[in-house]
Design an enzyme around this catalytic site. Structure first.
Site: not given
Ligand SMILES: Cc1cc2nc3c(=O)[nH]c(=O)nc-3n(C[C@H](O)[C@H](O)[C@H](O)COP(=O)(O)OP(=O)(O)OC[C@H]3O[C@@H](n4cnc5c(N)ncnc54)[C@H](O)[C@@H]3O)c2cc1C
Length: 356
Positions: A176, A252, A348
């Site tokens: 992560r 998480s 996380e």
């Molecule tokens: C129900 C649920 C289940 C989940 N299960 C998992 C799992 O099984 N495994 C797992 O690893 N994660 C899991 N996650 C966490 C999440 O889905 C991941 O971390 C996902 O990659 C976040 O994507 P996002 O576009 O929503 O990012 P955001 O929440 O919008 O951003 C997350 C971070 O990345 C940065 N960021 C976003 N896009 C960019 C970009 N283009 N360039 C640079 N920085 C950027 C943001 O500034 C922030 O720091 C879960 C979340 C939820 C709600």
């Protein structure tokens, strides 16, 4: 410059003010961006750079908002990544390179791969969020991590104004974790990501994760296909994790802590039921959910914030919670686990504002 040529470059994107981000973060926290810009094309970042958009302070990069907690108001410009495009760019028979824009929905990309009989990311089905965020924390689930299929990404450096290609080595992926959460935090904007996937006949499925294996067996699937694994992962996740459209959450909240073998053994003496997964370097990974449940937090609610009844690692917004309330809930859990087990849980979720 990634993807399009200069002739298709759009104008400087519209800058909006006082934009409510409640529907753009899965915890459902109400907060307002003073400055909000939606990026549809990578080239728009260059145009913003030329307008000195990045010279005062780094922006907050927003994908699907599924791994973010806004403690209060953002306090910085928010850039929403909406760059769409996916294409198979190389095909050498057995494997292909699949390139996708940062704003593509991750689960839709997984579905696209499965529909095209391409293996490698089926275990990562139903992870919310965008493609561009996937490398930030090296998303992982059911024994597979993004780094297992990662080839490269293209990103915009807000300090130099240049587009750069990052290989897996450049990204320093960990559990992560990546360089984008450390040295390059807030500086670099991911524009597109390229993955190496295999055609079904050349692909070895990873069903080593016990929950996945058991579930396939329970359905009498002895020779699973890529789609079988995908369907099974989707079904397991739907049964275990809260859907953010039903109840606000960010998955998480904490990482599973990694402790020394000595620490693990001493805890095990006090708590014989303590689960642990041995890593290569005399270290153990302990499920944070077990530690949180043991301290009595599973399903517990204080005001508008609670810990999910079926999964102690997930903090939920029962409705109307502020970012600060959620932060304080997480902090109390963190302190309780520290006092009980001597383990400092690390979030996380990316906290915007002061950290835990
Ligand atoms: C129900 C649920 C289940 C989940 N299960 C998992 C799992 O099984 N495994 C797992 O690893 N994660 C899991 N996650 C966490 C999440 O889905 C991941 O971390 C996902 O990659 C976040 O994507 P996002 O576009 O929503 O990012 P955001 O929440 O919008 O951003 C997350 C971070 O990345 C940065 N960021 C976003 N896009 C960019 C970009 N283009 N360039 C640079 N920085 C950027 C943001 O500034 C922030 O720091 C879960 C979340 C939820 C709600």
């Amino acid at each position: 410059m990634p993807d399009s040529d200069l002739s298709s470059v759009q104008n400087v994107p519209e800058i909006r003010h006082n934009v409510n981000l409640k529907s753009m973060n899965t915890l459902g926290v109400e907060t307002h961006a003073d400055i909000f810009v939606e990026i549809q094309q990578a080239e728009q970042l260059s145009l913003l750079y030329d307008e000195n958009f990045f010279s005062d302070q780094p922006p907050i990069i927003l994908g699907g908002g599924s791994n973010l907690l806004f403690r209060g108001q953002p306090g910085r410009p928010v850039l929403k990544m909406s760059m769409k495009k996916k294409e198979i760019i190389e095909n050498d028979g057995g494997s292909v390179h699949l390139k996708a824009g940062a704003g593509e929905n991750w689960h839709e990309l997984v579905s696209f791969a499965v529909d095209n009989n391409l293996g490698g990311i089926e275990n990562l089905a139903l992870i919310p969020g965008t493609v561009g965020a996937a490398p930030i924390q090296n998303i992982g689930a059911y024994g597979v991590e993004l780094k297992d299929v990662f080839v490269s990404l293209s990103a915009f450096d807000t300090v130099t104004g240049e587009f750069e290609i990052y290989t897996a080595e450049d990204c320093s992926f960990g559990y992560r974790d990546s360089v984008f959460k450390h040295n390059l935090k807030g500086r670099v904007i991911v524009c597109d990501v390229t993955l190496k996937l295999k055609r079904s006949e050349d692909h070895t499925l990873n069903i080593s994760y016990s929950g996945l294996n058991d579930s396939l067996k329970s359905k009498n699937i002895d020779q699973p296909t890529i789609r079988d694994v995908y369907n099974t992962v989707v079904a397991i996740r739907r049964s275990k994790l809260p859907d953010p459209s039903d109840i606000g959450n960010a998955g998480s909240f904490f990482k599973n802590p990694i402790v020394s073998e000595e620490k693990f053994e001493s805890l095990k003496a006090d708590y014989p039921g303590l689960p642990g997964y041995k890593l290569e370097a005399d270290e153990f990974k302990i499920p944070a959910a077990w530690l949180i449940e043991k301290t009595g937090w599973k399903g517990r609610r204080i005001g508008n914030v609670g810990t999910y009844e079926n999964q102690a690692l997930v903090i939920v917004n029962h409705g109307g919670a502020t970012g600060e309330e959620i932060f304080n809930h997480a902090k109390t859990i963190q302190q309780t686990v520290l006092e009980t087990f001597g383990i400092d849980l690390m979030p996380e979720v990316n906290i915007i504002g002061n950290q835990l």
